[in-house]
Motif scaffolding. Structure first.
Motif, PDB file in Angstrom:
ATOM      1  N   THR A   1    -155.817 -40.939  33.823  1.00 52.45           N
ATOM      2  CA  THR A   1    -154.995 -40.316  34.856  1.00 52.45           C
ATOM      3  C   THR A   1    -155.753 -40.271  36.174  1.00 52.45           C
ATOM      4  OG1 THR A   1    -153.888 -38.929  33.210  1.00 52.45           O
ATOM      5  CG2 THR A   1    -153.744 -38.217  35.502  1.00 52.45           C
TER       6      THR A   1
ATOM      7  N   ASP B   1    -155.036 -39.358  40.703  1.00 53.89           N
ATOM      8  CA  ASP B   1    -154.125 -38.839  41.719  1.00 53.89           C
ATOM      9  C   ASP B   1    -154.344 -39.572  43.035  1.00 53.89           C
ATOM     10  OD1 ASP B   1    -153.094 -36.973  39.949  1.00 53.89           O
ATOM     11  OD2 ASP B   1    -154.522 -35.426  40.535  1.00 53.89           O
TER      12      ASP B   1
ATOM     13  N   ARG C   1    -149.255 -38.304  40.914  1.00 56.98           N
ATOM     14  CA  ARG C   1    -150.056 -38.398  39.686  1.00 56.98           C
ATOM     15  C   ARG C   1    -149.653 -39.674  38.958  1.00 56.98           C
ATOM     16  NH1 ARG C   1    -152.738 -33.929  36.185  1.00 56.98           N
ATOM     17  NH2 ARG C   1    -154.006 -34.228  38.042  1.00 56.98           N
ATOM     18  N   CYS C   2    -150.660 -40.509  38.689  1.00 55.56           N
ATOM     19  CA  CYS C   2    -150.426 -41.799  38.043  1.00 55.56           C
ATOM     20  C   CYS C   2    -151.280 -41.907  36.783  1.00 55.56           C
ATOM     21  CB  CYS C   2    -150.765 -42.950  38.989  1.00 55.56           C
ATOM     22  SG  CYS C   2    -149.891 -42.891  40.568  1.00 55.56           S
ATOM     23  N   THR C   3    -150.946 -42.830  35.928  1.00 49.46           N
ATOM     24  CA  THR C   3    -151.721 -43.040  34.719  1.00 49.46           C
ATOM     25  C   THR C   3    -151.813 -44.525  34.418  1.00 49.46           C
ATOM     26  OG1 THR C   3    -151.898 -42.482  32.364  1.00 49.46           O
ATOM     27  CG2 THR C   3    -149.697 -42.811  33.219  1.00 49.46           C
TER      28      THR C   3
ATOM     29  N   MET D   1    -146.269 -40.687  37.231  1.00 50.89           N
ATOM     30  CA  MET D   1    -145.825 -39.592  36.371  1.00 50.89           C
ATOM     31  C   MET D   1    -145.094 -38.493  37.136  1.00 50.89           C
ATOM     32  SD  MET D   1    -146.814 -40.849  33.568  1.00 50.89           S
ATOM     33  CE  MET D   1    -146.417 -39.460  32.520  1.00 50.89           C
TER      34      MET D   1
ATOM     35  N   SER E   1    -160.425 -37.941  31.284  1.00 49.84           N
ATOM     36  CA  SER E   1    -159.478 -39.012  31.571  1.00 49.84           C
ATOM     37  C   SER E   1    -158.068 -38.497  31.802  1.00 49.84           C
ATOM     38  CB  SER E   1    -159.471 -40.023  30.418  1.00 49.84           C
ATOM     39  OG  SER E   1    -159.101 -39.386  29.204  1.00 49.84           O
ATOM     40  N   SER E   2    -157.769 -37.251  31.389  1.00 51.49           N
ATOM     41  CA  SER E   2    -156.436 -36.701  31.620  1.00 51.49           C
ATOM     42  C   SER E   2    -156.374 -35.846  32.876  1.00 51.49           C
ATOM     43  CB  SER E   2    -156.014 -35.854  30.412  1.00 51.49           C
ATOM     44  OG  SER E   2    -156.870 -34.724  30.270  1.00 51.49           O
TER      45      SER E   2
ATOM     46  N   SER F   1    -141.009 -44.306  32.609  1.00 44.89           N
ATOM     47  CA  SER F   1    -142.177 -45.154  32.395  1.00 44.89           C
ATOM     48  C   SER F   1    -141.748 -46.560  32.049  1.00 44.89           C
ATOM     49  CB  SER F   1    -143.050 -44.583  31.278  1.00 44.89           C
ATOM     50  OG  SER F   1    -142.318 -44.519  30.076  1.00 44.89           O
TER      51      SER F   1
END
Length: 568
Positions: A382, A384, A412-414, A439, A465-466, A505
């Protein structure tokens, strides 16, 4: 005492065998296990067993990468084991309890630690008629009990070309930290005159989970860098030299990054080369990456190492995520001796180039990326993206109210792997399946006229990572006094996303979704972190442990070293 009926005894009898329950507990959150005490007498008795909580604590250590010997489990009571296992949950709850809505950042409460100690007092030495302060670099071992500290004299004042690596015991987590930490071991090392220690990293030995490896990283302009790795165990506190490498290059250093470790492989970035060094087999692989403008240095990129991929987050003209697959270890080149000369090579084309969406249109906006900085990362990852309007101001101005604040737009991206139902091409690479999904969107208002900006180096070891905890910095004081305009003071904040409705997604979501959409905004909470009263603002960098709630200054020159404890 009333006699229990047969039906009551039958109801309290466990349905599953003892071993099955214990295995289930290791996959539950410790707080959930505690709730089972209220179900029945049998479960209450089971949950009160010391062996159960020893197993749960081992599971927590594995999940959060904690160093097991930080907790003397054989000497700890059941209550102490429960407290240790609950550490990460307690720290997260503490930060959440002191959070504030992002649109009221100027009123954010300060998360005050339970204790603020200065166990390492000022030290230095005399050089002629003046006193020279020592320089310190530190790393708090995950678990919060042990601390690695490297001590050296400034280059211009060094009487000898050496530095000292030390292992300290700060006290068992969950109890008050020691006012006088115990020095467990130390070793003196030589170094080239033009190199200084800039980072120290500790990691658990993958082949022996009661032993630690500590990597000391030295760098200097025009002289490359040097990495020295030692092994040490608290049960046998003697430093053993494990590996050493001096990387030189034919041109001056333009960019050197701190090392990242995955097992026996260390990533080092020198100039426009990413070096992957297997320090056990003493072999390496090099990936030439695209250069960045020399005047920007490291501000325009972040490097993430997942073990399988090297990801370079680029801003500016090279906006995007450049991804290279890590070569197989069998293809690494053997290193003869302790020195490796790096020569600039033709840029290797990335195996994949992932697009990063913009929260706002590119024109007249500053953009930044908040990427996890705690070392080795895992997928999904994750991150930003920050965007704030560009403002040209010749002087700081007085904050006059909410209407004067700059709103920072964020996404917020993943990064994850696309789910492919049927693989039609057997030669399809794993890097081809990576995708960036958006996200949620959110907004943060700075407490004054300036914008909020990412602060990933505030406490890197709290990041994962989150991005359950991400960090930003913003001005808390901005005013003028007489004819002299004072420099605005900045402060560090932790922010977290509470609830949000994710964007749809899929492989195409990142390419078609470049701005936030109505109805997909997230609720953001912000917590203002405590800062000791001191003059040097550049020292606001902490090595932290989420399980113990402890934080220690990462680096400073002279001065008192602060040891904060938020939980005990």
């Amino acid at each position: 005492m009333p006699v229990r009926t047969r039906a009551q005894r039958q109801r309290d009898r466990p349905i599953l065998p003892h071993e099955v329950w214990c295995n289930a507990f290791e996959h539950m959150e410790p707080s959930e296990v505690l709730f089972l005490e209220q179900v029945s007498r049998t479960l209450r008795s089971l949950v009160s067993e010391k062996s159960v909580w020893k197993a749960i604590l081992r599971s927590v250590c594995s999940k959060y990468g904690l160093f097991g010997p930080s907790f003397p489990v054989e000497e700890m009571s059941v209550k102490e084991l429960q407290r240790a296992a609950l550490g990460p949950e307690l720290f997260k709850a503490l930060v959440t309890r002191h959070s504030w809505p992002a649109d009221e950042l100027h009123e954010a409460q300060i998360l005050v630690p339970t204790s603020d100690l200065t166990p390492f007092r000022k030290r230095g030495f005399k050089m002629g008629s003046r006193s020279v302060k020592l320089m310190w670099v530190r790393h708090l071992v995950p678990g919060g009990r042990f601390l690695f500290q490297v001590t050296q004299a400034p280059t211009k004042a060094a009487q000898d070309s050496s530095f000292t690596v030390q292992l300290w015991d700060l006290g068992v987590p969950g109890s008050p930290p020691l006012r006088k930490p115990g020095l467990m071991a130390e070793i003196k090392n030589g170094k080239p005159v033009n190199l200084n220690v800039t980072a120290v990293t500790a990691m658990v030995d993958p082949g022996n989970d009661v032993s630690l490896r500590v990597a000391t990283y030295l760098s200097g302009y025009g002289t490359g860098c040097m990495i020295k790795i030692h092994a040490v165990s608290p049960s046998d506190p003697i430093f053993k030299r494990l590996a050493e490498l001096h990387i030189t290059n034919v041109i001056h250093n333009l960019h050197v990054s701190n090392p990242i470790v995955s097992g026996d492989v260390m990533l080092i970035r020198v100039n426009n080369i990413v070096v992957l060094w297997n320090f056990i087999c003493h072999s390496y692989a090099a990936i030439p990456i695209a250069p960045i403008p020399t005047e920007k240095y490291s501000s325009d990129e972040d490097i993430v190492f997942t073990g399988d991929f090297v990801m370079v987050f680029r801003r500016g003209a090279q906006w995007g995520i450049h991804v290279w697959e890590v070569p197989a270890l069998a293809s690494f080149t053997r290193i003869t001796g302790r020195s490796l000369s790096i020569v600039e090579a033709v840029t290797a084309v990335p195996d994949a180039l992932l697009a990063i969406p913009f929260p706002e249109p590119k024109g007249r906006h500053y953009h930044a990326i908040n990427v996890p900085q705690s070392g080795l990362q895992t997928l999904p990852l994750t991150f930003d993206v920050f965007s704030a309007p560009w403002q040209k101001r010749s002087h700081p101005v007085t904050w006059v109210g909410p209407t004067s604040r700059t709103i920072t737009s964020c996404l917020r991206c993943t990064i994850g792997t696309q789910r492919v139902g049927t693989v039609t091409n057997s030669t399809r690479r794993s890097v081809d399946m990576l995708s960036v999904d958006t996200m949620a969107s959110f907004k943060i208002q700075a407490p004054v006229t300036g914008a909020s900006w990412t602060s990933p180096q505030f406490a890197p070891s709290l990041s994962d990572s989150s991005l359950s905890f991400a960090f930003l910095k913003s001005r808390i004081i901005e005013h003028k006094s007489g004819g002299d305009y004072r420099v605005s003071k900045q402060h560090n904040f932790a922010y977290s996303l509470d609830t949000f409705t994710p964007f749809p997604s899929g492989p195409s979501s990142s390419s078609t979704q470049n701005t936030a959409q109505p109805g997909n905004t997230a609720n953001v909470s912000v917590t203002r972190f405590y800062e000791p009263d001191r003059r040097l603002q550049w020292s606001q960098r902490w090595s932290a442990c989420v399980a113990s709630g402890r934080m220690v200054d990462m680096a400073c020159e002279g001065g008192d070293v602060h040891l904060l404890d938020y939980l005990y």
